[in-house]
Each structure stands twice: as structure tokens, then as C-alpha cells.
Design a protein around this motif. Structure first.
Motif, PDB file in Angstrom:
ATOM      1  N   SER A 142       0.816  -1.176  -0.067  1.00  0.00           N
ATOM      2  CA  SER A 142      -0.136  -0.037  -0.037  1.00  0.00           C
ATOM      3  C   SER A 142       0.761   1.407  -0.037  1.00  0.00           C
ATOM      4  O   SER A 142       0.384   2.393  -0.337  1.00  0.00           O
ATOM      5  CB  SER A 142      -0.800  -0.130   1.377  1.00  0.00           C
ATOM      6  OG  SER A 142      -0.143   0.144   2.700  1.00  0.00           O
ATOM      7  N   GLU A 193      -2.169  14.165 -12.786  1.00  0.00           N
ATOM      8  CA  GLU A 193      -3.960  14.412 -12.648  1.00  0.00           C
ATOM      9  C   GLU A 193      -4.468  14.319 -14.061  1.00  0.00           C
ATOM     10  O   GLU A 193      -3.687  15.046 -14.929  1.00  0.00           O
ATOM     11  CB  GLU A 193      -4.099  15.581 -11.849  1.00  0.00           C
ATOM     12  CG  GLU A 193      -3.647  16.919 -12.183  1.00  0.00           C
ATOM     13  CD  GLU A 193      -3.890  17.664 -11.486  1.00  0.00           C
ATOM     14  OE1 GLU A 193      -4.745  18.005 -10.403  1.00  0.00           O
ATOM     15  OE2 GLU A 193      -3.804  19.110 -11.860  1.00  0.00           O
ATOM     16  N   ARG A 253      -9.423  12.971 -11.904  1.00  0.00           N
ATOM     17  CA  ARG A 253      -8.824  11.954 -10.968  1.00  0.00           C
ATOM     18  C   ARG A 253      -7.381  11.850 -10.941  1.00  0.00           C
ATOM     19  O   ARG A 253      -6.618  12.530 -11.822  1.00  0.00           O
ATOM     20  CB  ARG A 253      -9.338  10.545 -11.796  1.00  0.00           C
ATOM     21  CG  ARG A 253      -8.944   9.327 -11.102  1.00  0.00           C
ATOM     22  CD  ARG A 253      -9.548   8.309 -11.831  1.00  0.00           C
ATOM     23  NE  ARG A 253     -10.862   8.434 -12.230  1.00  0.00           N
ATOM     24  CZ  ARG A 253     -11.331   7.414 -13.095  1.00  0.00           C
ATOM     25  NH1 ARG A 253     -10.680   6.436 -13.739  1.00  0.00           N
ATOM     26  NH2 ARG A 253     -12.712   7.523 -13.670  1.00  0.00           N
ATOM     27  N   ASP A 254      -6.965  11.599  -9.669  1.00  0.00           N
ATOM     28  CA  ASP A 254      -5.348  11.783  -9.516  1.00  0.00           C
ATOM     29  C   ASP A 254      -4.697  10.559 -10.093  1.00  0.00           C
ATOM     30  O   ASP A 254      -5.165   9.301 -10.479  1.00  0.00           O
ATOM     31  CB  ASP A 254      -5.170  11.423  -7.980  1.00  0.00           C
ATOM     32  CG  ASP A 254      -5.600  12.751  -7.122  1.00  0.00           C
ATOM     33  OD1 ASP A 254      -5.910  13.838  -7.664  1.00  0.00           O
ATOM     34  OD2 ASP A 254      -5.756  12.591  -5.842  1.00  0.00           O
ATOM     35  N   VAL A 258      -1.078   8.005 -10.543  1.00  0.00           N
ATOM     36  CA  VAL A 258      -0.355   7.379  -9.639  1.00  0.00           C
ATOM     37  C   VAL A 258       0.750   8.064  -8.795  1.00  0.00           C
ATOM     38  O   VAL A 258       0.598   7.866  -7.652  1.00  0.00           O
ATOM     39  CB  VAL A 258       0.450   6.070 -10.318  1.00  0.00           C
ATOM     40  CG1 VAL A 258       1.257   6.539 -11.203  1.00  0.00           C
ATOM     41  CG2 VAL A 258       1.045   5.262  -9.054  1.00  0.00           C
ATOM     42  N   ARG A 295      -1.366  10.331  -6.149  1.00  0.00           N
ATOM     43  CA  ARG A 295      -2.071   9.305  -5.056  1.00  0.00           C
ATOM     44  C   ARG A 295      -1.134   9.094  -3.917  1.00  0.00           C
ATOM     45  O   ARG A 295      -1.470   9.192  -2.717  1.00  0.00           O
ATOM     46  CB  ARG A 295      -2.611   8.085  -5.559  1.00  0.00           C
ATOM     47  CG  ARG A 295      -3.954   8.532  -6.606  1.00  0.00           C
ATOM     48  CD  ARG A 295      -4.763   7.088  -6.652  1.00  0.00           C
ATOM     49  NE  ARG A 295      -4.101   5.930  -7.593  1.00  0.00           N
ATOM     50  CZ  ARG A 295      -3.767   5.885  -8.586  1.00  0.00           C
ATOM     51  NH1 ARG A 295      -4.465   6.854  -9.530  1.00  0.00           N
ATOM     52  NH2 ARG A 295      -3.139   4.904  -9.331  1.00  0.00           N
ATOM     53  N   LEU A 296       0.229   8.916  -4.367  1.00  0.00           N
ATOM     54  CA  LEU A 296       1.121   8.351  -3.497  1.00  0.00           C
ATOM     55  C   LEU A 296       1.493   9.517  -2.539  1.00  0.00           C
ATOM     56  O   LEU A 296       1.987   9.386  -1.595  1.00  0.00           O
ATOM     57  CB  LEU A 296       2.311   7.575  -4.052  1.00  0.00           C
ATOM     58  CG  LEU A 296       2.759   6.243  -3.459  1.00  0.00           C
ATOM     59  CD1 LEU A 296       1.719   5.307  -3.434  1.00  0.00           C
ATOM     60  CD2 LEU A 296       3.746   5.535  -4.033  1.00  0.00           C
ATOM     61  N   ARG A 304      -0.211  12.198  -1.676  1.00  0.00           N
ATOM     62  CA  ARG A 304      -1.069  12.352  -0.887  1.00  0.00           C
ATOM     63  C   ARG A 304      -0.855  11.537   0.543  1.00  0.00           C
ATOM     64  O   ARG A 304      -1.165  11.892   1.552  1.00  0.00           O
ATOM     65  CB  ARG A 304      -2.613  12.261  -1.405  1.00  0.00           C
ATOM     66  CG  ARG A 304      -2.903  13.273  -2.627  1.00  0.00           C
ATOM     67  CD  ARG A 304      -4.266  13.171  -2.681  1.00  0.00           C
ATOM     68  NE  ARG A 304      -4.745  13.963  -3.895  1.00  0.00           N
ATOM     69  CZ  ARG A 304      -4.912  15.070  -4.059  1.00  0.00           C
ATOM     70  NH1 ARG A 304      -4.717  15.872  -2.982  1.00  0.00           N
ATOM     71  NH2 ARG A 304      -5.242  15.902  -5.307  1.00  0.00           N
ATOM     72  N   GLU A 305      -0.679  10.056  -0.047  1.00  0.00           N
ATOM     73  CA  GLU A 305      -0.461   9.396   1.442  1.00  0.00           C
ATOM     74  C   GLU A 305       0.671   9.444   2.178  1.00  0.00           C
ATOM     75  O   GLU A 305       0.805   9.385   2.982  1.00  0.00           O
ATOM     76  CB  GLU A 305      -0.428   7.761   0.674  1.00  0.00           C
ATOM     77  CG  GLU A 305      -2.120   7.326   0.249  1.00  0.00           C
ATOM     78  CD  GLU A 305      -3.026   7.323   1.144  1.00  0.00           C
ATOM     79  OE1 GLU A 305      -2.900   6.857   2.099  1.00  0.00           O
ATOM     80  OE2 GLU A 305      -3.817   7.794   0.688  1.00  0.00           O
ATOM     81  N   TYR A 317       7.290   5.753   1.624  1.00  0.00           N
ATOM     82  CA  TYR A 317       6.645   5.515   0.180  1.00  0.00           C
ATOM     83  C   TYR A 317       7.615   5.216  -0.866  1.00  0.00           C
ATOM     84  O   TYR A 317       8.659   6.153  -0.891  1.00  0.00           O
ATOM     85  CB  TYR A 317       5.643   6.425   0.022  1.00  0.00           C
ATOM     86  CG  TYR A 317       4.567   6.264   1.078  1.00  0.00           C
ATOM     87  CD1 TYR A 317       3.222   5.561   0.618  1.00  0.00           C
ATOM     88  CD2 TYR A 317       4.643   6.903   2.167  1.00  0.00           C
ATOM     89  CE1 TYR A 317       2.159   5.482   1.675  1.00  0.00           C
ATOM     90  CE2 TYR A 317       3.545   6.505   3.202  1.00  0.00           C
ATOM     91  CZ  TYR A 317       2.459   5.970   2.873  1.00  0.00           C
ATOM     92  OH  TYR A 317       1.377   5.955   3.702  1.00  0.00           O
ATOM     93  N   CYS A 323       0.098  21.597  -4.184  1.00  0.00           N
ATOM     94  CA  CYS A 323       0.797  20.339  -4.011  1.00  0.00           C
ATOM     95  C   CYS A 323       2.081  20.322  -3.263  1.00  0.00           C
ATOM     96  O   CYS A 323       2.852  21.320  -3.832  1.00  0.00           O
ATOM     97  CB  CYS A 323       0.812  19.574  -5.220  1.00  0.00           C
ATOM     98  SG  CYS A 323       1.626  17.837  -5.031  1.00  0.00           S
TER      99      CYS A 323
END
Length: 322
Positions: A87, A105, A119-120, A122, A125-126, A128-129, A138, A178
Motif C-alpha cells: 500500500s 492528474e 482523477r489523481d 499514480v 495518489r502516493l 497524498r498518502e 513510500y 501540492c
């Protein structure tokens, strides 16, 4: 032959059912072209070097010809960094059609077909996480980095993947703010002969560390040892052939052959299969305009399996008895 009758109700299990088969190994390899390759040990000096480079630079690029273990090493390092937590990791492969919308994006069709929605990608997305969980590491692994237009794919983020600019806020085309955190690591692979290498070098030379991964006779010998390759005559001739074709790559870079081609070679038969189904096509392509050298390399391979002089000549006592 004795017939074996299974008791009713006994379940037959395959190797993959037991998580020891090819499918399982391919899953844990995270896209490596050698799923049977051994795992990277925590005390491997390569791991220490790469982790040190990731702390100093925006990312690391493994550069080398096919079959030198670039994808395998990238996947293994990512596993160590994330402690096997998928994850916290993304594996992607760049190609000619890969775009900013895929990576950062963009608009994508809705699942119900009613239109499009933002939509984000790849990467975002990472990001943000990683920002949500600063105590965890990550990783994004990018295979074939030089196959895409990297400037277009990264967009504004290209500036901010530099280590010195991590954490700085910038604005995406959508207007959203961002920032790329320090706990997001980038590992990439590329073939130095790809057409997009010049663009990669220009974009990443100050941002990423580059680790050359040439073919290695030492690693090839270790593979043969680990695989129990016992035919010393074939082994010696094969290693000589390996040295010879890679020496030719100085003048013909496309000729280089990596040691990882032979990760599953255990005997002369499996060695010949690598030639029959992979290497002979590589040699034909590399020396397409040099038929003399191509013939030399092909004949050199055949000589690996030729009977030795001692094997061809009958022993003295056999001659006398005849």
C-alpha cells in the motif's frame, strides 16, 4: 509402474496453491523479469549504497542493457524501504503513450459512462498518502523511464522532486496546491540505448543519482554456482563467450548481454534454451549490419557445446585393444 489411487475427498495441491510456484514468485518479484531470482539480503552493500543515494538525491536511476537485473534490484530495494507493504508502493512502466494525466492528474471517464471526472494519477495518489503518513516511507518504481516524454509526464513536479525542493508548495494545472514530501522515494530503470535517454539525462542529471548496471561476469559465475551448474568445460567456454560478446559492445553497444538472462540456467540443456529462444534473436539484431561478426558470435556459441579434444579422441588402451 504402480498405479496410485487417491482416497476420495483428498485435495490435490499445486505448487502455486502452496505459494511456492511460478505465479507466486512472479507476484513477489513486482514485475521483475526474473521471478526466480534470489531475494536481496539486508546486508547487501548495494542496498546500503542505494539507500544513501535516495537520502541525498531526488531519486535513483538504474541504467544498463537488458538482463542486468535493473528491475529486480529496483523492486527489491522498494520492498526493503516499504517493509513489504504494497500500500506504500506503486510500480509503473513508462511508454510512448504515457502522459501527465496518467502520472499526475487528469480527467477520466466515469464508471457509469455519464461523462468525465478529475482523477489523481499514480504519482499524486502516493504524494497524498506520503503527506498523510510522514513517519512511513513510500516508493514509486518507474520501469523504462526513457520510453516516455519525461518532461511532459512530470510537468511542474519535475522541479519539485529535487531533494532541496521537497516540501515546497506548487500549483497543479487544476489549481490545487501540492508538495512532494521527503518520505516519497523514486526509483527508475532505463536502457541507455533508448531514444529518450538524452531527454532523461537533461531532465534528471541534477535531480537523480544514476547507477550504472553493466553485465557482470562475477555475478554470472555466482548465478551458475548457486544453480549447481556442474559441467566445467561448458561453463568455462560459456564464460569466455560471455566476455567476448560484451567486449564487442564497446563498438556495438546493442550487443551487450546481461547476466540475468541466465538466472534459471542449471545445466547445458537449459543454457542452450536461452540461446534458442532469446539470445540468437538478440545477436541477429545487434549485428544486423555486421554479418562477419554475427557469424563469429554464432560459431562461438556452438563451440561452447563442441566435444573437447579429449572426448573426441579414443583413449590409448581402447586403440590398442581394437
Amino acid at each position: 509402474m504402480t498405479d496410485v489411487t487417491l482416497v476420495k475427498g483428498v485435495r490435490e495441491l499445486s505448487a502455486d496453491d502452496l505459494d511456492i510456484g511460478y505465479t507466486h514468485r512472479a507476484q513477489v518479484s513486482h514485475g521483475s523479469s526474473a521471478p526466480d531470482a534470489p531475494m536481496l539480503h539486508s546486508d547487501d552493500p548495494r542496498l546500503e549504497t542505494i539507500l544513501r543515494l535516495l537520502r541525498r538525491f531526488g531519486g535513483v536511476i538504474f541504467s544498463g542493457p537488458p538482463g542486468t537485473g535493473k528491475s529486480w534490484l529496483a523492486g527489491q530495494v522498494a520492498d526493503k524501504i516499504t517493509e513489504g507493504d504494497d500500500s506504500r508502493r506503486a510500480d509503473i512502466q513508462f511508454h510512448a503513450s504515457y502522459q501527465f494525466e496518467d502520472f499526475i492528474e487528469g480527467y477520466r471517464p466515469k464508471s457509469d459512462g455519464s461523462g468525465f471526472e478529475p482523477r489523481d494519477g499514480v504519482f499524486l495518489r502516493l504524494v497524498r498518502e506520503a503527506n498523510k503518513h510522514p513517519d512511513d516511507d513510500y516508493v514509486i518504481v518507474i520501469d523504462e523511464l526513457s520510453r516516455a516524454d519525461v518532461g511532459r509526464v512530470f510537468g511542474e513536479a519535475l522541479t519539485y522532486i529535487e531533494r532541496s525542493k521537497r516540501g515546497q508548495t506548487f500549483v497543479l494545472p487544476s489549481g490545487e496546491q501540492c508538495s512532494i514530501p521527503l518520505n516519497l522515494h523514486l526509483i527508475a530503470t532505463m536502457n541507455p540505448l533508448d531514444r529518450g535517454v538524452d531527454e532523461v539525462d537533461a531532465a534528471f542529471e541534477r535531480r537523480f543519482a544514476k547507477v550504472d548496471m553493466p553485465p557482470s561476469r562475477d555475478l554470472l559465475e555466482k548465478l551458475l554456482d548457486d544453480n549447481g551448474f556442474l559441467d566445467e568445460t561448458v561453463r568455462r567456454r560459456f564464460l569466455g563467450w560471455f566476455n567476448k560478446i560484451n567486449a564487442r559492445s564497446v563498438q556495438t553497444p546493442a550487443a551487450a548481454i546481461g547476466h540475468a538472462y541466465f538466472v534459471n540456467v542449471v545445466d547445458p540443456e537449459t543454457l542452450q534454451e536461452v540461446w534458442d529462444y532469446q539470445l540468437k534473436y538478440h545477436v541477429d539484431r545487434a549485428f544486423k549490419y555486421d554479418p562477419e561478426t554475427r557469424t563469429e558470435i554464432i560459431n562461438g556459441w556452438a563451440d561452447i557445446f563442441a566435444a573437447s579434444a579429449d572426448q573426441e579422441m579414443p583413449a590409448p588402451d581402447e586403440t590398442e585393444s581394437a
